[in-house]
Design a protein around this motif. Structure first.
Motif, PDB file in Angstrom:
ATOM      1  N   ILE A  10       0.865  -1.198   0.000  1.00 38.86           N
ATOM      2  CA  ILE A  10       0.000   0.000   0.000  1.00 38.86           C
ATOM      3  C   ILE A  10       0.893   1.237   0.000  1.00 38.86           C
ATOM      4  O   ILE A  10       1.776   1.370   0.860  1.00 38.86           O
ATOM      5  N   THR A  11       0.660   2.143  -0.929  1.00 48.40           N
ATOM      6  CA  THR A  11       1.437   3.387  -0.932  1.00 48.40           C
ATOM      7  C   THR A  11       0.743   4.442  -0.063  1.00 48.40           C
ATOM      8  O   THR A  11      -0.479   4.415   0.112  1.00 48.40           O
ATOM      9  N   GLY A  12       1.539   5.348   0.484  1.00 45.64           N
ATOM     10  CA  GLY A  12       0.976   6.419   1.314  1.00 45.64           C
ATOM     11  C   GLY A  12       0.220   5.871   2.509  1.00 45.64           C
ATOM     12  O   GLY A  12      -0.849   6.370   2.856  1.00 45.64           O
ATOM     13  N   ALA A  13       0.823   4.867   3.164  1.00 43.08           N
ATOM     14  CA  ALA A  13       0.091   4.172   4.238  1.00 43.08           C
ATOM     15  C   ALA A  13       0.439   4.691   5.629  1.00 43.08           C
ATOM     16  O   ALA A  13       0.017   4.114   6.628  1.00 43.08           O
ATOM     17  N   SER A  14       1.174   5.782   5.728  1.00 50.45           N
ATOM     18  CA  SER A  14       1.571   6.258   7.058  1.00 50.45           C
ATOM     19  C   SER A  14       0.385   6.772   7.865  1.00 50.45           C
ATOM     20  O   SER A  14       0.421   6.773   9.085  1.00 50.45           O
ATOM     21  N   ARG A  15      -0.658   7.227   7.170  1.00 45.30           N
ATOM     22  CA  ARG A  15      -1.822   7.780   7.896  1.00 45.30           C
ATOM     23  C   ARG A  15      -3.051   7.703   6.982  1.00 45.30           C
ATOM     24  O   ARG A  15      -2.984   7.239   5.847  1.00 45.30           O
ATOM     25  N   GLY A  35       4.254   1.612   2.079  1.00 43.96           N
ATOM     26  CA  GLY A  35       4.987   2.642   1.350  1.00 43.96           C
ATOM     27  C   GLY A  35       4.749   3.987   2.009  1.00 43.96           C
ATOM     28  O   GLY A  35       3.624   4.299   2.396  1.00 43.96           O
ATOM     29  N   TYR A  36       5.817   4.760   2.167  1.00 41.45           N
ATOM     30  CA  TYR A  36       5.636   6.108   2.724  1.00 41.45           C
ATOM     31  C   TYR A  36       6.676   7.034   2.121  1.00 41.45           C
ATOM     32  O   TYR A  36       7.616   6.590   1.453  1.00 41.45           O
ATOM     33  N   SER A  37       6.523   8.325   2.365  1.00 41.77           N
ATOM     34  CA  SER A  37       7.334   9.313   1.649  1.00 41.77           C
ATOM     35  C   SER A  37       8.819   9.259   1.997  1.00 41.77           C
ATOM     36  O   SER A  37       9.650   9.693   1.213  1.00 41.77           O
ATOM     37  N   GLY A  38       9.141   8.745   3.166  1.00 39.43           N
ATOM     38  CA  GLY A  38      10.530   8.720   3.610  1.00 39.43           C
ATOM     39  C   GLY A  38      10.850   9.866   4.560  1.00 39.43           C
ATOM     40  O   GLY A  38      11.955   9.934   5.088  1.00 39.43           O
ATOM     41  N   SER A  39       9.877  10.741   4.814  1.00 39.50           N
ATOM     42  CA  SER A  39      10.133  11.872   5.710  1.00 39.50           C
ATOM     43  C   SER A  39      10.226  11.392   7.153  1.00 39.50           C
ATOM     44  O   SER A  39       9.644  10.364   7.528  1.00 39.50           O
ATOM     45  N   VAL A  63       8.823   0.935   3.535  1.00 40.21           N
ATOM     46  CA  VAL A  63       9.764   1.371   2.498  1.00 40.21           C
ATOM     47  C   VAL A  63       9.557   2.870   2.299  1.00 40.21           C
ATOM     48  O   VAL A  63       8.476   3.306   1.873  1.00 40.21           O
ATOM     49  N   GLY A  64      10.580   3.644   2.643  1.00 34.87           N
ATOM     50  CA  GLY A  64      10.488   5.098   2.464  1.00 34.87           C
ATOM     51  C   GLY A  64      10.933   5.462   1.067  1.00 34.87           C
ATOM     52  O   GLY A  64      12.125   5.386   0.755  1.00 34.87           O
ATOM     53  N   ALA A  65       9.987   5.825   0.229  1.00 32.26           N
ATOM     54  CA  ALA A  65      10.311   6.156  -1.168  1.00 32.26           C
ATOM     55  C   ALA A  65       9.203   7.048  -1.712  1.00 32.26           C
ATOM     56  O   ALA A  65       8.026   6.660  -1.669  1.00 32.26           O
ATOM     57  N   PRO A  66       9.528   8.227  -2.212  1.00 30.52           N
ATOM     58  CA  PRO A  66       8.498   9.178  -2.654  1.00 30.52           C
ATOM     59  C   PRO A  66       7.639   8.639  -3.809  1.00 30.52           C
ATOM     60  O   PRO A  66       8.181   8.036  -4.741  1.00 30.52           O
ATOM     61  N   GLY A  73       7.983   2.052  -7.230  1.00 37.41           N
ATOM     62  CA  GLY A  73       7.246   0.794  -7.386  1.00 37.41           C
ATOM     63  C   GLY A  73       8.174  -0.403  -7.319  1.00 37.41           C
ATOM     64  O   GLY A  73       7.873  -1.418  -6.655  1.00 37.41           O
ATOM     65  N   ASP A  74       9.326  -0.298  -7.993  1.00 42.41           N
ATOM     66  CA  ASP A  74      10.285  -1.408  -7.981  1.00 42.41           C
ATOM     67  C   ASP A  74      10.789  -1.679  -6.562  1.00 42.41           C
ATOM     68  O   ASP A  74      10.971  -2.833  -6.160  1.00 42.41           O
ATOM     69  N   LYS A  75      11.014  -0.589  -5.800  1.00 42.08           N
ATOM     70  CA  LYS A  75      11.498  -0.764  -4.418  1.00 42.08           C
ATOM     71  C   LYS A  75      10.437  -1.452  -3.547  1.00 42.08           C
ATOM     72  O   LYS A  75      10.748  -2.319  -2.724  1.00 42.08           O
ATOM     73  N   LEU A  76       9.199  -1.044  -3.723  1.00 40.63           N
ATOM     74  CA  LEU A  76       8.109  -1.648  -2.931  1.00 40.63           C
ATOM     75  C   LEU A  76       7.964  -3.130  -3.271  1.00 40.63           C
ATOM     76  O   LEU A  76       7.811  -3.983  -2.381  1.00 40.63           O
ATOM     77  N   VAL A  77       8.026  -3.417  -4.558  1.00 40.36           N
ATOM     78  CA  VAL A  77       7.897  -4.817  -4.995  1.00 40.36           C
ATOM     79  C   VAL A  77       9.072  -5.644  -4.465  1.00 40.36           C
ATOM     80  O   VAL A  77       8.886  -6.766  -3.974  1.00 40.36           O
ATOM     81  N   ALA A  78      10.279  -5.081  -4.546  1.00 41.44           N
ATOM     82  CA  ALA A  78      11.459  -5.827  -4.059  1.00 41.44           C
ATOM     83  C   ALA A  78      11.297  -6.166  -2.581  1.00 41.44           C
ATOM     84  O   ALA A  78      11.623  -7.290  -2.152  1.00 41.44           O
TER      85      ALA A  78
END
Ligand SMILES: NC(=O)C1=CN([C@@H]2O[C@H](COP(=O)(O)OP(=O)(O)OC[C@H]3O[C@@H](n4cnc5c(N)ncnc54)[C@H](O)[C@@H]3O)[C@@H](O)[C@H]2O)C=CC1
Ligand SMILES: C[C@H](O)[C@@H]1OC(=O)[C@H](O)[C@@H]1O
Length: 256
Positions: A10-15, A35-39, A63-66, A73-78
């Protein structure tokens, strides 16, 4: 349980909606890549979410990745492959909506919104779909679009096209990926109380207006989206693809 042992990204799942969806997926038996922004501010929220998921007896990794980066996407999948053996469900949720008038819209605000909400999503969905195709066991992709894919907003001229784009992306991907058993659908939230609209809804007149437009009589909360997302992710929706599900308390149909 509807998602037993599934691997969900899930992207943007921090909140907000993404967080609620992550928790419900875990309740339904899934392990989750957050997935989250990395901030730094998001990191503490994510750490707390991981703790809550682990208390439910499931696993989560962050996974912190904007969202706007084409490699995210590749980082999240990995991460999903490394920790949970693959990707069964991909939820594209990350998004921004910096309210702004049209005639003086700064170019940077427009481009940032399109990059975050749509361009990054395209490559993230592609990365998830490639992995699902390799696995050969199908999958489910869900985009968090919006009622704003169907109707306009004078302060959202940069935002509504991204939500219409996501809806269209799911429709076209349903065709492109159907042969691999990969289902692609969109949820279309109405007005859900989250950080994205905190400032906008702090105007009590605007808030009252939005409430009055909603036949169910209240604004939504993030948990209202969790069930519809889990449904579309699950085998309960095994013959549902290319569809969109309004989750808006009836706001869209409320003409008079
Ligand atoms: N709240 C609402 O009324 C509605 C929200 N939506 C959509 O729901 C999705 C989730 O938003 P909400 O939960 O409402 O708001 P929110 O602001 O609470 O959540 C947005 C999430 O996206 C993340 N995010 C923002 N920019 C990012 C970036 N560059 N990289 C990675 N992550 C990033 C945030 O950190 C946060 O986790 C968005 O796509 C939004 O457009 C759709 C319709 C209505
Ligand atoms: C951020 C807005 O309040 C929210 O986002 C949407 O997609 C809907 O249009 C709501 O206005």
């Amino acid at each position: 349980m509807l998602l037993n042992d599934k691997s969900v990204v899930i992207t943007g799942a921090s909140r907000g909606i993404g967080r609620a969806a992550a928790l419900e997926c875990a309740r339904q038996g899934a392990n989750v890549v957050i997935g989250y922004s990395g901030s730094a501010s998001s990191k503490s929220q994510v750490d707390e979410l991981i703790r809550e998921i682990e208390q439910l007896g499931r696993s989560a990794v962050a996974v912190g990745a904007p969202a706007e980066d084409a490699e995210t996407g590749d980082k999240l999948v990995a991460a999903a492959v490394e920790h949970f053996g693959g990707v069964d469900v991909f939820v594209n949720n990350a998004g921004i909506c910096p309210f702004h008038s049209f005639l003086d819209m700064p170019r940077e605000t427009y481009l940032k919104t399109v990059d975050t909400n749509l361009n990054g999503a395209y490559f993230a969905v592609q990365a998830a779909a490639r992995q699902m195709q390799r696995q050969g066991r199908g999958g489910a992709i869900i985009a968090v679009s919006s009622i704003s894919a169907l109707v306009g907003g004078g302060m959202q001229t940069h935002y509504t096209p991204t939500k219409a784009g996501l809806l269209s992306l799911m429709q076209s991907c349903a065709i492109a990926l159907g042969p691999y058993g990969i289902r692609c659908n969109a949820v279309l939230p109405g007005t859900i109380e989250t950080d994205i609209n905190k400032d906008d809804l702090s105007d009590s007149e605007k808030r009252r207006y939005m409430e009055q437009r909603t036949p169910l009589g209240r604004l939504g909360n993030p948990e209202d989206l969790a069930g519809p997302i889990v449904f579309l992710a699950s085998d309960m929706a095994r013959y549902v693809t290319g569809a969109s599900l309004l989750v808006d308390g009836g706001m869209y149909v409320n003409l008079q």
